[in-house]
Design a protein around this motif. Structure first.
Motif, PDB file in Angstrom:
ATOM      1  N   TYR A 166       0.787  -1.013   0.174  1.00 18.22           N
ATOM      2  CA  TYR A 166       0.079  -0.066  -0.135  1.00 18.22           C
ATOM      3  C   TYR A 166       0.987   1.398   0.200  1.00 18.22           C
ATOM      4  CZ  TYR A 166      -4.018  -2.753   1.180  1.00 18.22           C
ATOM      5  OH  TYR A 166      -5.251  -3.450   1.004  1.00 18.22           O
ATOM      6  N   LEU A 167       0.484   2.348  -0.874  1.00 15.28           N
ATOM      7  CA  LEU A 167       1.126   3.357  -0.918  1.00 15.28           C
ATOM      8  C   LEU A 167       0.591   4.348  -0.001  1.00 15.28           C
ATOM      9  CD1 LEU A 167       2.149   4.207  -4.495  1.00 15.28           C
ATOM     10  CD2 LEU A 167       3.797   3.444  -2.571  1.00 15.28           C
ATOM     11  N   LYS A 168       1.192   5.050   0.824  1.00 12.74           N
ATOM     12  CA  LYS A 168       0.102   5.826   1.719  1.00 12.74           C
ATOM     13  C   LYS A 168       0.711   7.409   1.306  1.00 12.74           C
ATOM     14  CE  LYS A 168       1.037   2.435   5.128  1.00 12.74           C
ATOM     15  NZ  LYS A 168       1.687   2.098   6.538  1.00 12.74           N
ATOM     16  N   GLN A 169      -0.533   8.333   1.996  1.00 11.44           N
ATOM     17  CA  GLN A 169      -0.097   9.861   1.435  1.00 11.44           C
ATOM     18  C   GLN A 169       0.537  10.366   2.404  1.00 11.44           C
ATOM     19  OE1 GLN A 169      -3.425  12.287   2.426  1.00 11.44           O
ATOM     20  NE2 GLN A 169      -2.969  13.589   0.634  1.00 11.44           N
ATOM     21  N   ASN A 170       0.493   9.916   3.779  1.00 13.75           N
ATOM     22  CA  ASN A 170       1.305  10.714   4.864  1.00 13.75           C
ATOM     23  C   ASN A 170       2.578   9.940   5.160  1.00 13.75           C
ATOM     24  OD1 ASN A 170       0.001   8.473   5.871  1.00 13.75           O
ATOM     25  ND2 ASN A 170      -0.462   9.589   7.682  1.00 13.75           N
ATOM     26  N   GLU A 171       3.017   8.993   4.448  1.00 12.90           N
ATOM     27  CA  GLU A 171       4.130   8.288   4.942  1.00 12.90           C
ATOM     28  C   GLU A 171       4.888   7.737   3.539  1.00 12.90           C
ATOM     29  OE1 GLU A 171       5.741   4.321   7.455  1.00 12.90           O
ATOM     30  OE2 GLU A 171       3.888   5.634   7.781  1.00 12.90           O
ATOM     31  N   ALA A 172       6.148   7.911   3.233  1.00 17.14           N
ATOM     32  CA  ALA A 172       6.860   7.435   2.012  1.00 17.14           C
ATOM     33  C   ALA A 172       7.052   5.944   2.252  1.00 17.14           C
ATOM     34  CB  ALA A 172       7.930   8.296   1.854  1.00 17.14           C
ATOM     35  N   THR A 173       6.918   5.222   0.965  1.00 17.48           N
ATOM     36  CA  THR A 173       7.321   3.785   1.046  1.00 17.48           C
ATOM     37  C   THR A 173       8.521   3.896   0.331  1.00 17.48           C
ATOM     38  OG1 THR A 173       4.828   3.222   0.980  1.00 17.48           O
ATOM     39  CG2 THR A 173       6.862   1.497  -0.083  1.00 17.48           C
ATOM     40  N   GLN A 174       9.567   3.106   0.936  1.00 20.26           N
ATOM     41  CA  GLN A 174      10.797   2.782   0.314  1.00 20.26           C
ATOM     42  C   GLN A 174      10.853   1.630  -0.717  1.00 20.26           C
ATOM     43  OE1 GLN A 174      14.339   1.466   2.799  1.00 20.26           O
ATOM     44  NE2 GLN A 174      15.237   3.382   2.377  1.00 20.26           N
ATOM     45  N   PHE A 175      11.676   1.989  -1.775  1.00 16.61           N
ATOM     46  CA  PHE A 175      11.701   0.762  -2.770  1.00 16.61           C
ATOM     47  C   PHE A 175      13.223   0.611  -3.052  1.00 16.61           C
ATOM     48  CE2 PHE A 175       7.471   2.414  -3.592  1.00 16.61           C
ATOM     49  CZ  PHE A 175       6.852   1.059  -3.852  1.00 16.61           C
ATOM     50  N   ILE A 176      13.796  -0.564  -2.750  1.00 20.43           N
ATOM     51  CA  ILE A 176      15.080  -0.854  -3.139  1.00 20.43           C
ATOM     52  C   ILE A 176      15.227  -1.644  -4.593  1.00 20.43           C
ATOM     53  CG2 ILE A 176      17.162  -2.325  -2.402  1.00 20.43           C
ATOM     54  CD1 ILE A 176      16.241  -2.016   0.490  1.00 20.43           C
ATOM     55  N   ILE A 177      15.701  -0.826  -5.503  1.00 26.27           N
ATOM     56  CA  ILE A 177      15.999  -1.388  -6.862  1.00 26.27           C
ATOM     57  C   ILE A 177      17.312  -2.322  -7.104  1.00 26.27           C
ATOM     58  CG2 ILE A 177      16.142  -0.972  -9.233  1.00 26.27           C
ATOM     59  CD1 ILE A 177      14.082   1.665  -8.425  1.00 26.27           C
ATOM     60  N   SER A 178      17.317  -3.311  -7.392  1.00 27.93           N
ATOM     61  CA  SER A 178      18.732  -4.075  -7.717  1.00 27.93           C
ATOM     62  C   SER A 178      18.791  -4.672  -8.964  1.00 27.93           C
ATOM     63  CB  SER A 178      18.641  -5.324  -6.557  1.00 27.93           C
ATOM     64  OG  SER A 178      18.590  -4.927  -5.280  1.00 27.93           O
ATOM     65  N   TYR A 179      20.088  -4.519  -9.304  1.00 30.35           N
ATOM     66  CA  TYR A 179      20.332  -4.948 -10.628  1.00 30.35           C
ATOM     67  C   TYR A 179      21.484  -6.053 -10.723  1.00 30.35           C
ATOM     68  CZ  TYR A 179      22.800  -4.959 -15.478  1.00 30.35           C
ATOM     69  OH  TYR A 179      23.599  -5.189 -16.481  1.00 30.35           O
ATOM     70  N   ARG A 180      21.198  -7.376 -11.204  1.00 30.87           N
ATOM     71  CA  ARG A 180      22.218  -8.426 -10.902  1.00 30.87           C
ATOM     72  C   ARG A 180      22.321  -9.037 -12.549  1.00 30.87           C
ATOM     73  NH1 ARG A 180      22.887 -11.460  -6.710  1.00 30.87           N
ATOM     74  NH2 ARG A 180      21.438 -10.611  -5.598  1.00 30.87           N
ATOM     75  N   PRO A 181      23.585  -8.289 -13.352  1.00 34.18           N
ATOM     76  CA  PRO A 181      23.604  -8.785 -14.632  1.00 34.18           C
ATOM     77  C   PRO A 181      24.036 -10.373 -14.684  1.00 34.18           C
ATOM     78  CG  PRO A 181      25.404  -7.483 -13.871  1.00 34.18           C
ATOM     79  CD  PRO A 181      24.262  -7.532 -12.661  1.00 34.18           C
TER      80      PRO A 181
END
Length: 213
Positions: A166-181
């Motif tokens: 769930y994305l919230k209006q009053n609190e940021a959601t952290q996303f970790i994007i990873s690249y594994r070639p």
């Protein structure tokens, strides 16, 4: 002065008046009634009627004070209701397992579809890993179910957590994007965060290091 004190000196109290009007206004059983055949006295008239010696100007002043208190009480009530709503939205009891948006198709994405104003570039050795963090809020009120995924020929070499929630209006959601070639060279694709109402799309470019972006 203190309008409440003035009323008490005359043996009156504005609290019952406020309680009566607030309860009527916000009660689930409250219904509009036809008042066309009713004689309604203002609060100032009620005060003069019950206290014949009271000056009419003073009665109007007390009525204005009572009205201000009623408005303040209504505002507090609505603020409390709003706070309860957001606390419920943030409650850990939300069932994240039901966040599926699988009914929405995953379409091919082109440069014209990119909505984010930043390019995500990562460099990692072959079979190594590199990561990047971003934070996202729901641009609309409350919270919204989301899913995140990658689109492109090398989508399998990219991962992101969380993949739904769930994305919230009053609190940021952290996303970790990873690249594994898994293959040498430069790999391009798009990272998507999607809700029922909108998509956020980033272009992602990964390299194993021997090639320039």
């Amino acid at each position: 002065g203190d309008g409440q004190s003035g009323l008490r000196q005359m043996g009156c109290d504005v609290s019952p008046h406020l309680a009566k009007t607030m309860a009527a206004r916000y009660s689930p059983a409250y219904e509009e009634v036809d008042t066309s055949q009713m004689t309604v006295m203002s609060y100032a008239e009620e005060l003069v009627h019950s206290n014949p010696s009271m000056d009419e100007i003073r009665a109007v002043q007390l009525q204005n004070w009572a009205t201000q208190q009623e408005i303040a009480s209504a505002n507090r009530y609505m603020n409390e209701k709003t706070q309860v709503y957001y606390e419920a939205a943030d409650n850990d009891s939300i069932d994240y397992s039901e966040t599926s948006l699988d009914h929405l198709p995953i379409d091919e994405i082109g440069a014209d579809d990119e909505t984010a104003d930043c390019l995500i570039t990562l460099v990692a050795p072959l079979n190594g890993v590199a990561s990047h963090e971003i934070t996202v809020k729901n641009p609309y009120m409350g919270f919204a179910k989301f899913r995140s995924y990658f689109v492109g020929d090398a989508a399998a070499e990219w991962t992101a957590t969380p993949s739904d929630g769930y994305l919230k209006q009053n609190e940021a959601t952290q996303f970790i994007i990873s690249y594994r070639p898994q293959n040498p060279g430069i790999m391009q694709g798009h990272f998507v965060i999607e809700t029922e109402d909108y998509k956020n799309i980033w272009k992602v470019v990964g390299s194993t290091g021997e090639y320039e972006f």
